[in-house]
Design an enzyme around this catalytic site. Sequence first.
Site, short mmCIF file in Angstrom:
data_model
loop_
_atom_site.label_atom_id
_atom_site.label_comp_id
_atom_site.label_asym_id
_atom_site.label_seq_id
_atom_site.Cartn_x
_atom_site.Cartn_y
_atom_site.Cartn_z
CB THR A 13 14.38 -52.26 70.98
OG1 THR A 13 13.50 -52.27 69.84
CG2 THR A 13 14.65 -50.81 71.38
CG HIS A 21 11.12 -50.29 76.41
ND1 HIS A 21 11.90 -50.78 77.44
CD2 HIS A 21 10.23 -51.26 76.12
CE1 HIS A 21 11.51 -52.01 77.74
NE2 HIS A 21 10.50 -52.32 76.95
#
Length: 256
Positions: free
Chosen positions: A204, A90
């Site tokens: 996140t 990510h």
Amino acid sequence: MSLNRVSLTVLAVAAGLFAGRALADDQAPHWSYEGHGGPAEWGQLSPNFEACGIGKDQSPVDIRSALPARLPPIKISYRAQPLALLNNGHTIQVNQAPGNFITFEGERYDLIQYHFHTPSEHTINGKAAPLEVHLVHKGAESGKLTVLGVTLVPGKANPLIGAVWAAAPAEAGPVKEVPGVRLDPAALLPAKRAYYRYEGSLTTPPCSEVVHWVVFKQSITASQAQIDAFAKLFPNNARPPQPINRRFILESQPTK
């Protein structure tokens, strides 16, 4: 949620961040920034991600209409650390050994990692910067998190970013230690330390609302080539700005 449960949640989140995962659970569901599993679906992917969908204090936010406030300066105590970095699928994340910390609102917060987003997750009056770095700190007493956000704009190359990019794995994998390389994260901080302050969340999953956010008003620079190199690995790893709801954004004032 009780205070004890909050403390345990914060500690688990911090442990997961230090290990390079948004969750400490290896079985966490797959999530992404686009398409299926993207930000609009995060809250539906797992009960652990519920805050992503129903939380009222979510991050990032669009910073506008900030209220002038007498906010204390942030005391920053950083020194060079061995380079240990991670491509977690990510972002590119740099883990920190013990020793670097800030003093914020009377408490010590230890720097555990920093990582990057493109475009910037925080926007100013609706405008995003090409890149943003988040320096994640854990409270020595409270266990809560304080994250320093710094936006980056095109300009002079940043030597620290150059060293990180040169060693960063192109594919997701375990932490990579780089012998003989030591980097001082102070190179990611602006010369002027005026800042915006608000209460928010991880950006996140699991989007836990346990973060004191500090976003510096002044940007730092990276070369266009450095910005493009990160965007080549992660074309878009920014969560869209979230509703501010009943929160206030405070703006520090110059000291006399």
